[in-house]
Design a protein around this motif. Structure first.
Motif, mmCIF file in Angstrom:
data_model
loop_
_atom_site.group_PDB
_atom_site.id
_atom_site.type_symbol
_atom_site.label_atom_id
_atom_site.label_comp_id
_atom_site.label_asym_id
_atom_site.label_seq_id
_atom_site.Cartn_x
_atom_site.Cartn_y
_atom_site.Cartn_z
ATOM 1 N N MET A 128 0.840 -1.198 0.000
ATOM 2 C CA MET A 128 0.000 0.000 0.000
ATOM 3 C C MET A 128 0.877 1.250 0.000
ATOM 4 O O MET A 128 1.832 1.347 0.776
ATOM 5 C CB MET A 128 -0.935 0.010 1.219
ATOM 6 C CG MET A 128 -2.094 0.977 1.071
ATOM 7 S SD MET A 128 -3.261 0.898 2.453
ATOM 8 C CE MET A 128 -4.051 -0.678 2.179
ATOM 9 N N LYS A 129 0.553 2.171 -0.873
ATOM 10 C CA LYS A 129 1.312 3.423 -1.004
ATOM 11 C C LYS A 129 1.405 4.126 0.351
ATOM 12 O O LYS A 129 0.408 4.237 1.071
ATOM 13 C CB LYS A 129 0.586 4.328 -2.014
ATOM 14 C CG LYS A 129 1.227 5.676 -2.263
ATOM 15 C CD LYS A 129 2.290 5.602 -3.313
ATOM 16 C CE LYS A 129 2.827 6.984 -3.651
ATOM 17 N NZ LYS A 129 3.977 6.923 -4.548
ATOM 18 N N ASP A 130 2.586 4.575 0.726
ATOM 19 C CA ASP A 130 2.881 5.335 1.952
ATOM 20 C C ASP A 130 2.921 4.486 3.223
ATOM 21 O O ASP A 130 3.127 5.022 4.312
ATOM 22 C CB ASP A 130 1.871 6.479 2.180
ATOM 23 C CG ASP A 130 2.167 7.716 1.342
ATOM 24 O OD1 ASP A 130 3.108 7.665 0.526
ATOM 25 O OD2 ASP A 130 1.461 8.725 1.495
ATOM 26 N N PRO A 161 -6.433 2.711 -0.468
ATOM 27 C CA PRO A 161 -6.262 1.915 -1.687
ATOM 28 C C PRO A 161 -6.932 2.524 -2.907
ATOM 29 O O PRO A 161 -6.630 2.144 -4.037
ATOM 30 C CB PRO A 161 -6.884 0.559 -1.328
ATOM 31 C CG PRO A 161 -7.618 0.759 -0.045
ATOM 32 C CD PRO A 161 -7.101 1.980 0.610
ATOM 33 N N ARG A 209 -6.556 5.611 -3.812
ATOM 34 C CA ARG A 209 -5.666 6.610 -4.415
ATOM 35 C C ARG A 209 -5.308 6.177 -5.831
ATOM 36 O O ARG A 209 -5.012 5.002 -6.062
ATOM 37 C CB ARG A 209 -4.346 6.682 -3.622
ATOM 38 C CG ARG A 209 -4.351 7.554 -2.415
ATOM 39 C CD ARG A 209 -2.994 7.510 -1.722
ATOM 40 N NE ARG A 209 -1.939 8.167 -2.494
ATOM 41 C CZ ARG A 209 -0.782 8.576 -1.965
ATOM 42 N NH1 ARG A 209 -0.547 8.407 -0.672
ATOM 43 N NH2 ARG A 209 0.104 9.155 -2.716
ATOM 44 N N CYS A 249 -1.961 4.386 -6.066
ATOM 45 C CA CYS A 249 -1.724 3.264 -5.149
ATOM 46 C C CYS A 249 -1.956 1.953 -5.889
ATOM 47 O O CYS A 249 -3.037 1.715 -6.422
ATOM 48 C CB CYS A 249 -2.653 3.357 -3.937
ATOM 49 S SG CYS A 249 -2.417 1.999 -2.762
ATOM 50 N N TYR A 260 -2.003 -1.030 -4.577
ATOM 51 C CA TYR A 260 -2.411 -2.113 -3.683
ATOM 52 C C TYR A 260 -3.421 -3.004 -4.404
ATOM 53 O O TYR A 260 -4.372 -2.500 -5.020
ATOM 54 C CB TYR A 260 -3.011 -1.527 -2.397
ATOM 55 C CG TYR A 260 -3.210 -2.576 -1.325
ATOM 56 C CD1 TYR A 260 -2.113 -3.127 -0.673
ATOM 57 C CD2 TYR A 260 -4.483 -3.052 -1.007
ATOM 58 C CE1 TYR A 260 -2.277 -4.111 0.280
ATOM 59 C CE2 TYR A 260 -4.649 -4.037 -0.052
ATOM 60 C CZ TYR A 260 -3.546 -4.565 0.592
ATOM 61 O OH TYR A 260 -3.711 -5.555 1.524
#
Length: 562
Positions: A59-61, A181, A183, A186, A188
């Motif tokens: 997952m982004k970040d 998720p 985004r 992202c 994911y």
């Protein structure tokens, strides 16, 4: 109701799956309709494991979020766990705070007041954090559109980590980490997590960073399953795994708060449906009637006796909620009739003294009644606040976006949303919303649909089929309870209306010389004439187990008959 019979998969696909799994064509058809085409697909579906969960660091970040939390723990910073006042938000706050308390004593929680602060991150909450020396806020189930709030916190030296699952706007808040998720950037693999689900991925990442296994986190899954059920997210992929194992926790070793809520339930095993109708409304009632803090206190309490006291208070809130819901629905229905608005494409109603905590439920009741996109407004401070609910396959979020010029703010999903508006803009919004709905909704969507998986004969129903269908659980969006159609059935002679207003219908149905089945149809009492005098009719139903006086039998739950 519109009866929509799903197309049957290709014969060779049914045959291939039958041979691979040694099952009959009914089960093979149901599996193919759910996208299960191979032995491996079926194995994942019938035997999900915690190993099926994705790596949280996809997952982004996520790496940034874990790094910032670990730094806060190391430096003994005060951390505030902030969340929305509904089931998803309060379970997420309970999950995150109870996990973090195992590694740091400096953890506090904050649920905004539904009436004084409204939905999402609030300036009052940020001021509270500032007054209490908080340097990190973790926001759950909200925050994806809180651009100004995050900037305000930054000016006060407070960092934010956002865990949200709502659709982002064009700009993301300037937080240390934005976990969502949905985004656009992202990657994911699973996009349909609820807010509590995103929170779980964060504690999974923290656990991984601390050499904890996924099994160490299983006790938190009762909260995640409750949020998945209440937030009506798809029961597919990760949600299905989390819901399945969360239900096992609810049924075997629930936390004290959930145990206190279900102590009077007579059923041996609770299903997702029981969570939706028994646990979720009570957790929600706290934020609707009093304050979401009551729910967090209940869900984070370790002592059962104390939890039972909290649950008793919440039971009172829930009783009040039911009374308000009935009264306001009645007033809203009479307003629609008085204003001669029964034939519109949408419903927009407003009364300044309606209780803000139940307008979402009232919107759902109005959808049940008129079956069209619905918005219910009430007075909230200087402005009006509303809850919106939609009908199947109509995106109410997009409809609100098309009317955004009349709104102060809005947010939500395809089927449910919230908004605020200036009172002077209400009529303009009402007109614009009606025009948008009329222009974009297909006429068929204004009639409720029952989606039928398969036509079968009554003699195909037996204990073995019921056992296999039970393994399709947990049910929910995109993995609904299988619905069947059987033609040319008849009642054996004693159709009966049940309920205080004869609103339900009980039949005992047969087809030709098949074994008969008891059937119950909630809300179908008015259709008794169809079944009188051994008339032949078509029946749409699900198959379920009925427990009565210690005995179990197969029962059909009618959805419609004609």
């Amino acid at each position: 109701m519109r009866w929509n019979l799903k197309p049957k998969p290709e014969k060779q696909k049914i045959k291939a799956l039958q041979d691979a799994l040694n099952i009959d064509d009914v089960v093979a058809t149901l599996l193919l309709q759910r996208g299960i085409e191979t032995y491996e697909d079926a194995k994942t579906f019938f035997r999900p494991t915690l190993n099926d969960l994705h790596d949280p660091f996809l997952m982004k970040d996520m790496d940034k979020a874990v790094k910032r939390i670990e730094k806060a723990i190391q430096n003994q910073e005060n951390i505030l766990v902030f969340g929305d006042y509904d089931v998803d938000g309060t379970t997420a706050v309970s999950l995150m705070s109870s996990y973090l308390k195992t590694v740091s004593p400096n953890i506090a929680t904050y649920i905004p007041d539904r009436y004084n602060e409204g939905y999402g991150i609030s300036y009052l909450g940020i001021d509270y954090a500032d007054d209490n020396g908080v340097s990190l806020i973790i926001a759950l189930d909200c925050g994806i559109k809180s651009i100004e709030h995050i900037d305000y916190a930054k000016q006060k030296g407070i960092d934010f980590i956002i865990c949200d699952h709502h659709r982002p706007g064009d700009e993301l808040p300037d937080a240390v980490a934005v976990l969502d998720p949905k985004r656009g950037d992202c990657d994911y693999p699973y996009k349909e997590l609820c807010g509590c689900g995103v929170g779980f991925k964060l504690i999974q990442a923290l656990g991984k960073n601390r050499n904890q296994s996924i099994n160490d986190l299983v006790p938190y899954l009762d909260l995640v399953a409750t949020a998945i059920a209440a937030d009506i997210v798809p029961i597919t992929g990760e949600n299905r795994v989390l819901a399945k194992f969360g239900l096992e926790v609810i049924n075997s070793a629930p936390r004290a708060g959930i145990k206190a809520l279900i102590q009077n339930v007579k059923k041996k095993t609770l299903t997702i449906s029981d969570v939706v109708f028994i646990i979720a409304p009570r957790i929600n009632a706290a934020g609707r009637i009093k304050h979401g803090n009551y729910a967090v206190e209940l869900l984070t309490e370790f002592d059962l006796e104390q939890a039972i006291q909290f649950a008793a208070e919440i039971e009172t809130f829930n009783a009040d909620r039911k009374d308000l819901d009935k009264q306001i629905t009645k007033e809203a229905l009479s307003q629609i009739i008085k204003n001669n608005e029964e034939k519109r494409f949408s419903t927009v109603v407003y009364q300044e003294d309606w209780h803000k905590g139940v307008i979402g439920i009232v919107a759902s009741r109005l959808v049940e009644n008129y079956y069209r996109p619905t918005v219910v407004f009430t007075k909230s401070g200087e402005k009006l606040a509303a809850s919106a609910r939609s009908v199947k396959d109509f995106d109410i979020y997009n409809a609100l976006e098309a009317c955004a010029e009349h709104l102060e703010q809005f947010g939500g999903h395809m089927y449910a949303a919230g908004m605020t508006i200036k009172e002077e803009n209400l009529q303009a919004f009402k007109q614009a919303f009606e025009e948008v709905v009329e222009k974009n909704i297909h006429p068929d969507l204004l009639t409720p649909e029952v989606s039928i998986d398969l036509e079968i004969n009554l003699n195909e129903i037996n204990e073995k089929l019921l056992r296999i269908l039970r393994q399709f659980e947990p049910f929910g969006p995109e993995n609904m309870t299988p619905i069947f159609l059987t033609k040319n059935v008849y009642d054996t002679g004693y159709p009966k209306q049940l309920g205080s207003e004869n609103e339900h219908l009980r039949l005992f149905v047969k087809q030709d010389d098949s074994e008969g089945f008891g059937t119950i149809g909630f809300g179908l009492g008015k259709k008794i004439e169809i079944a009188r005098n051994r008339n032949v009719f078509d029946l749409v139903y699900s198959i379920e187990e009925n427990e009565w006086n210690g005995n179990t039998s197969i029962q059909l739950q009618m959805k419609d008959l004609k």
